[in-house]
Design a protein around this motif. Sequence first.
Motif, short mmCIF file in Angstrom:
data_model
loop_
_atom_site.label_atom_id
_atom_site.label_comp_id
_atom_site.label_asym_id
_atom_site.label_seq_id
_atom_site.Cartn_x
_atom_site.Cartn_y
_atom_site.Cartn_z
N PRO A 110 12.42 0.80 -7.43
CA PRO A 110 11.87 0.17 -8.65
C PRO A 110 10.36 -0.05 -8.57
O PRO A 110 9.68 0.09 -9.59
CB PRO A 110 12.62 -1.16 -8.73
N LYS A 111 9.84 -0.34 -7.40
CA LYS A 111 8.38 -0.54 -7.27
C LYS A 111 7.63 0.76 -7.52
O LYS A 111 6.63 0.80 -8.24
CB LYS A 111 8.01 -1.07 -5.87
N VAL A 112 8.13 1.82 -6.88
CA VAL A 112 7.47 3.11 -7.07
C VAL A 112 7.51 3.52 -8.54
O VAL A 112 6.54 4.05 -9.08
CB VAL A 112 8.13 4.18 -6.17
N ALA B 89 0.08 -2.61 -9.85
CA ALA B 89 1.39 -2.20 -10.34
C ALA B 89 2.46 -2.44 -9.28
O ALA B 89 3.55 -2.95 -9.57
CB ALA B 89 1.36 -0.73 -10.77
N ALA B 90 2.15 -2.10 -8.04
CA ALA B 90 3.11 -2.31 -6.96
C ALA B 90 3.40 -3.80 -6.80
O ALA B 90 4.56 -4.21 -6.61
CB ALA B 90 2.57 -1.73 -5.65
N LEU C 66 0.84 -1.20 0.00
CA LEU C 66 0.00 0.00 0.00
C LEU C 66 0.87 1.25 0.00
O LEU C 66 0.61 2.22 -0.74
CB LEU C 66 -0.92 -0.02 1.23
N GLY C 67 1.94 1.22 0.80
CA GLY C 67 2.85 2.35 0.86
C GLY C 67 3.46 2.66 -0.50
O GLY C 67 3.48 3.81 -0.95
N GLU C 68 3.95 1.60 -1.16
CA GLU C 68 4.55 1.79 -2.48
C GLU C 68 3.52 2.36 -3.47
O GLU C 68 3.82 3.28 -4.23
CB GLU C 68 5.07 0.45 -3.02
N ALA C 69 2.33 1.77 -3.43
CA ALA C 69 1.28 2.19 -4.37
C ALA C 69 0.93 3.67 -4.14
O ALA C 69 0.84 4.45 -5.08
CB ALA C 69 0.04 1.32 -4.21
N MET C 70 0.78 4.05 -2.86
CA MET C 70 0.39 5.42 -2.56
C MET C 70 1.47 6.42 -2.93
O MET C 70 1.20 7.49 -3.47
CB MET C 70 0.06 5.56 -1.06
#
Lengths: 257, 238
Positions: free
Chosen positions: A123-125, A192-193, A63-67
């Motif tokens: 890379p995730k972000v 995506a994350a 969730l953190g990466e996605a946000m």
Amino acid sequence: MRKSANIGLRLAPWLVFVLLLTVWEMAVRIWSLPLWILPAPSRVLQTAISSFHLLLDHTMVTLGEAMLGFTCSVVLAFLLVFFFNLLPCLRQALYPLLVISQTIPLITLAVLFTIWFGWGLLPKVLVVILVCFFPIAISLIRGIDGVDPEMIDLFRSMGASRLKIWTMVQFPLALPSFFAGLRISATYSIMAAVIGEWMGAQQGLGFYMTLLQKNFAVDGVLAAVLIICLLSLLLVKLVELAEYLLVPWQRTNTIHY
Amino acid sequence: MELEIQDISKSLDRIYTLDKVSIQVKDQEFVAVLGPSGCGKSTLLNIVSGLIPPDQGRILIGGEDWTGRTGRVSYMQQNDLLLPSRNILDNVIVPLLLKGIKKNRARDVAHSFFADFGLEGFEGYYPDQLSGGMRQRAALLRTYLFASDILLLDEPFVSLDAITRRKMQLWLRDIRINYPSSVLFVTHDIDEALILADRVYVFSARPARVIYQLDVTAIRGDEHSYNSAKLEILNKLM
Ligand SMILES: Nc1ncnc2c1ncn2[C@@H]1O[C@H](COP(=O)(O)OP(=O)(O)OP(=O)(O)O)[C@@H](O)[C@H]1O
Ligand SMILES: [Mg+2]
């Protein structure tokens, strides 16, 4: 009469959903399918509950990466539109590239990112930004392009500055279109994350799923999928709530004389 | 306030749209411009408002040269152009906000006109929720609040149905007793021009040139001259 028909229509997707789950549950029981092929929905739910703490930890990471990626996408989209407005030639040069960039397969980029940037957050972000930025930017650009030029002329005739035209006309009138793009991005941000994590990570739902998959723990994988669906849905609802609050003029449409 | 349009010419790609157009609007006078569709009426108002510069000629307002400069006269275009994002009250106060007046004060000022403009009770409604006639009255009030001394109105009632249009014409005629601005009013409806205007200018087809002028105040109430004037204008427009 009409009201009850409306309620029936609203319930329809839920009924289909419950029906599907029942068929699934029955099928697994009747043919006693092994756990590593297809677990019953009840079993998935059990697993989700029993591994709740583990799931929660990984979910928070994802969730953190996605946000983070989502927020960056919004900021970048506004910056892009700002510079496009300032320098129309920049738009001529970049717009086609922006569209072409969408044809690059995401998976290959995700792999490249892990090669270049390692297994950390970056890379995730980046993958999330790649997915989310485009719909937001395009919808914002379309929204601004859609503003009636006569409206802008009117404000110019009243001596409004460019900044005033932007804050009073272009930005508010672009909001409905902007939110349409935001919704699409919100839908895909979690996914995506997860894709980013799948390519190499030490935490997050995507990483967790690769572990479970290697152990044929299909119930765990499905439990994670459930979380991903719920989370995506939650984000979409949040975007809709924001739209409801920020675009009040599109709520009702009764005409008064 | 006096408005003087002096020998304005404008061409687009070597085709003349306006050919030495001169029009005078005296203080508190209502001047109508009649002309066939596409002759250049809107182009003229765009020039008077300063949105586009003329090729030749000058725009004098109260004796001062305002050619090619915006921000002096009120301009209401063919469509109401209300912002869908703002309710009626907040739409109408836009010109006051642009002049730097604080929101609360602007609302108070604008609201004192709502009864006269037939908008009372609809302050909080969005433009999409109102009828065409109401939207035009709101747009007119916004126009008036920007600059009350000179208004340019470009076929403000053209999009309304016949009955509403008639009502709006009578309303505008009556309200002018309390709000005597100088008005330059574009239309291609002869009746509308004769009901509302003190003087009428008739334009030729493109390139627009003034081909006829009529002092309506001199013939008002005299049915015979009124009808012959109407016929005369019709002939000019044909
Ligand atoms: N900037 C400009 N300079 C000169 N001519 C222009 C300009 N913009 C448009 N035109 C031309 O002026 C012509 C008349 O347009 P305009 O909108 O002024 O007519 P109009 O009399 O208002 O017509 P309508 O009754 O349909 O509103 C058009 O044919 C158009 O090609
Ligand atoms: Mg016109």
